[in-house]
Design a protein around this motif. Structure first.
Motif, mmCIF file in Angstrom:
data_model
loop_
_atom_site.group_PDB
_atom_site.id
_atom_site.type_symbol
_atom_site.label_atom_id
_atom_site.label_comp_id
_atom_site.label_asym_id
_atom_site.label_seq_id
_atom_site.Cartn_x
_atom_site.Cartn_y
_atom_site.Cartn_z
ATOM 1 N N UNK A 134 1.012 -1.210 0.019
ATOM 2 C CA UNK A 134 0.061 -0.029 -0.031
ATOM 3 C C UNK A 134 0.942 1.266 0.047
ATOM 4 N N UNK A 135 1.923 1.340 0.763
ATOM 5 C CA UNK A 135 2.889 2.455 1.007
ATOM 6 C C UNK A 135 3.536 2.577 -0.189
ATOM 7 N N UNK A 136 3.758 1.518 -1.238
ATOM 8 C CA UNK A 136 4.429 1.807 -2.390
ATOM 9 C C UNK A 136 3.834 2.375 -3.373
ATOM 10 N N UNK A 181 -2.533 10.460 -12.206
ATOM 11 C CA UNK A 181 -2.174 9.115 -11.805
ATOM 12 C C UNK A 181 -3.064 7.765 -12.336
ATOM 13 N N UNK A 182 -4.247 8.245 -12.213
ATOM 14 C CA UNK A 182 -5.153 6.995 -12.780
ATOM 15 C C UNK A 182 -5.416 6.842 -14.007
ATOM 16 N N UNK A 183 -5.291 7.922 -14.747
ATOM 17 C CA UNK A 183 -5.792 7.957 -16.278
ATOM 18 C C UNK A 183 -5.180 6.670 -17.022
ATOM 19 N N UNK A 184 -4.012 6.527 -16.970
ATOM 20 C CA UNK A 184 -3.457 5.175 -17.757
ATOM 21 C C UNK A 184 -3.884 3.947 -17.519
ATOM 22 N N UNK A 185 -4.645 3.930 -16.327
ATOM 23 C CA UNK A 185 -5.065 2.677 -15.880
ATOM 24 C C UNK A 185 -6.420 2.188 -15.612
ATOM 25 N N UNK A 188 -13.200 12.687 5.132
ATOM 26 C CA UNK A 188 -11.960 13.496 4.940
ATOM 27 C C UNK A 188 -10.645 12.461 5.300
ATOM 28 N N UNK A 189 -10.902 11.274 5.247
ATOM 29 C CA UNK A 189 -10.084 10.329 5.434
ATOM 30 C C UNK A 189 -9.155 9.833 4.146
ATOM 31 N N UNK A 190 -8.007 10.076 3.895
ATOM 32 C CA UNK A 190 -7.322 9.503 2.622
ATOM 33 C C UNK A 190 -7.835 8.031 2.160
ATOM 34 N N UNK A 191 -8.165 7.735 1.010
ATOM 35 C CA UNK A 191 -8.382 6.378 0.571
ATOM 36 C C UNK A 191 -7.482 6.259 -0.539
ATOM 37 N N UNK A 192 -7.175 4.595 -0.911
ATOM 38 C CA UNK A 192 -6.278 4.400 -1.973
ATOM 39 C C UNK A 192 -7.048 4.715 -3.377
ATOM 40 N N UNK A 193 -6.287 5.115 -4.130
ATOM 41 C CA UNK A 193 -6.659 5.535 -5.411
ATOM 42 C C UNK A 193 -7.267 4.326 -6.346
ATOM 43 N N UNK A 194 -8.552 4.210 -6.831
ATOM 44 C CA UNK A 194 -9.264 3.459 -7.176
ATOM 45 C C UNK A 194 -8.631 2.767 -8.131
ATOM 46 N N UNK A 195 -8.153 3.309 -9.418
ATOM 47 C CA UNK A 195 -7.740 2.767 -10.609
ATOM 48 C C UNK A 195 -6.283 2.152 -10.423
ATOM 49 N N UNK A 196 -5.452 2.432 -9.225
ATOM 50 C CA UNK A 196 -4.261 2.015 -8.822
ATOM 51 C C UNK A 196 -4.313 0.769 -8.027
ATOM 52 N N UNK A 197 -5.529 0.243 -7.667
ATOM 53 C CA UNK A 197 -5.613 -0.819 -6.951
ATOM 54 C C UNK A 197 -5.426 -2.180 -7.810
ATOM 55 N N UNK A 198 -4.345 -2.886 -7.172
ATOM 56 C CA UNK A 198 -4.101 -4.011 -8.231
ATOM 57 C C UNK A 198 -3.093 -3.736 -9.224
ATOM 58 N N UNK A 199 -2.686 -2.667 -9.306
ATOM 59 C CA UNK A 199 -1.627 -2.504 -10.534
ATOM 60 C C UNK A 199 -0.419 -2.839 -10.203
ATOM 61 N N UNK A 211 2.103 -5.978 -11.995
ATOM 62 C CA UNK A 211 3.328 -5.500 -12.347
ATOM 63 C C UNK A 211 4.161 -6.695 -11.861
ATOM 64 N N UNK A 212 3.796 -7.018 -10.576
ATOM 65 C CA UNK A 212 4.724 -8.119 -9.941
ATOM 66 C C UNK A 212 4.296 -9.584 -10.586
ATOM 67 N N UNK A 213 3.125 -9.662 -10.886
ATOM 68 C CA UNK A 213 2.647 -10.952 -11.654
ATOM 69 C C UNK A 213 3.469 -10.969 -13.032
#
Length: 304
Positions: A30-32, A79-83, A278-289, A293-295
Motif C-alpha cells: 500500500x505504501x508503495x 496518476x489514474x488516467x493510464x489505468x 476526510x480520510x485518505x483512500x487508496x486511488x481506485x484505478x491503482x488498486x491491483x496495479x 506488475x509483480x505477476x
C-alpha cells in the motif's frame, strides 16, 4: 517427546509470524502505491507554517486549502488516467475529470471577476495582482486543451489516458507554480502600507470578503459536481489534522453535500482521493496495479 504445551506454543508462534509477514507485506504494498500528494506537490498553509493570525495569512490559508483540493484532483487524474479500463469506468473518469476542469475554471473566473477587485479596493493599490494575472495566462491554453479533448471524444471507449497525461504535462509546471505562488502573494499583502490594522472595521470587511467569496465560489460552481469533488479531495489528516473541519459546516450538511448532491454523479467519486469523512483512500484505478506488475515480472522470469 515434545510436550503438548511446547507444540501449541510453536504453532502459535508460526501463526503469529505468518500474520505479521502478511500484514507487513500488505502495508509495504500500500505504501508503495502513489497517492494524491504527487506529482504536483501540495501547499503548506501559511497559518500552519507561521502561526500568524492576520487577515491575509488567514485568507491565504483558506485559499491554499482550496488549491490543495485542486492539486489533489490534478494528481488523481494524472496518476489514474493510464489505468482506467472498461467503458463504464472511462465514462465515469471523464465526468470526474471534467468536474475538476469546471472547478478550476470557475475558481479562476471568480478570482478575476470578484475577489481581486475587492482586495484592490481594500488596499487602495493597483497592480498588486499583476503577477497573478500573468501566471493565469501561462496555463489557460493547456487547461482549454484538456477540456476540449475530453468533451470531443466520440465515446468513452476512445478515451486514452496516455493522451490525457500528455496534455496535462504541457501545463503542469506553470499550473503548479501559480497555485503555490498565489498563496505567498496573498500572505504578503499584510506588509503593504495600506493593509488594514488588526481589529479595524477595514480588517473586518476584508475578512468578510474572503469568507463570503470562499463560500460562494464553491456553491455557485456546481452543487452536484464541483462541491462533491472539492469535499472528496479534502484531506482531513493534512497538517496534523488542523483542517479536519474545514470548510466549516455542520456535519449533517457536509454529509448531505457528499451523499445527496453527490449521488447525481456517484460513479465519478470512486476516483477521488478521500472518503466523505476526510480520510485518505487508496486511488481506485491503482488498486491491483502493483500486483499485476509483480505477476508480470514473475511470468517474464518463467519465460527465460
Amino acid at each position: 517427546m515434545v510436550s503438548f504445551g511446547l507444540l501449541f506454543t510453536n504453532i502459535l508462534t508460526l501463526i503469529f509470524a505468518s500474520l505479521l509477514t502478511t500484514s507487513m507485506a500488505q502495508a509495504t504494498n500500500h505504501a508503495a502505491k502513489p497517492w494524491a500528494d504527487q506529482p504536483c506537490p501540495l501547499i503548506k498553509t501559511p497559518q500552519f507554517e507561521t502561526k500568524k493570525g492576520d487577515i491575509f495569512t488567514k485568507g491565504a490559508t483558506h485559499m491554499a486549502l482550496l488549491h490543495n483540493a485542486i492539486l489533489r484532483g490534478f494528481n488523481t487524474i494524472y496518476l489514474q488516467a493510464p489505468h482506467v479500463k472498461d467503458e463504464q469506468e472511462k465514462a465515469d473518469f471523464i465526468g470526474y475529470s471534467l468536474a475538476w476542469h469546471k472547478f478550476v475554471a470557475s475558481h479562476h473566473d471568480d478570482e478575476e471577476r470578484e475577489l481581486f477587485p475587492a482586495v484592490e479596493g481594500v488596499l487602495k493599490e493597483k497592480g498588486i495582482w499583476e503577477k497573478t494575472h500573468q501566471e493565469h495566462q501561462s496555463f489557460l491554453g493547456g487547461l482549454a486543451d484538456f477540456e476540449i479533448y475530453l468533451s470531443s471524444l466520440h465515446s468513452p471507449y476512445t478515451f486514452s489516458g496516455t493522451e490525457l497525461v500528455r496534455i496535462m504535462d504541457t501545463f503542469r509546471e506553470p499550473f503548479v507554480n501559480h497555485f503555490h505562488s498565489e498563496i505567498a502573494t496573498i500572505a504578503n499583502f499584510s506588509t503593504l502600507p495600506n493593509a488594514p490594522a488588526a481589529g479595524s472595521p477595514e480588517a473586518d470587511t476584508t475578512a468578510a470578503t474572503f469568507k463570503a467569496w470562499g463560500k460562494k465560489t464553491l456553491t455557485k460552481a456546481g452543487m452536484t459536481d464541483v462541491v462533491p469533488f472539492c469535499l472528496l479531495n479534502m484531506d482531513g489528516t493534512y497538517e496534523d489534522g488542523m483542517w479536519a473541519n474545514w470548510p466549516p459546516m455542520p456535519g449533517p450538511i457536509r454529509w448531505m453535500m457528499v451523499n445527496v448532491f453527490g449521488s447525481w454523479n456517484w460513479g465519478w467519486w470512486r476516483f477521488a482521493s478521500c472518503y466523505g469523512n476526510g480520510m485518505p483512500r487508496p486511488l481506485y484505478a491503482l488498486e491491483g496495479v502493483a500486483d499485476e506488475a509483480a505477476g508480470k515480472k514473475e511470468s517474464d522470469k518463467g519465460e527465460l
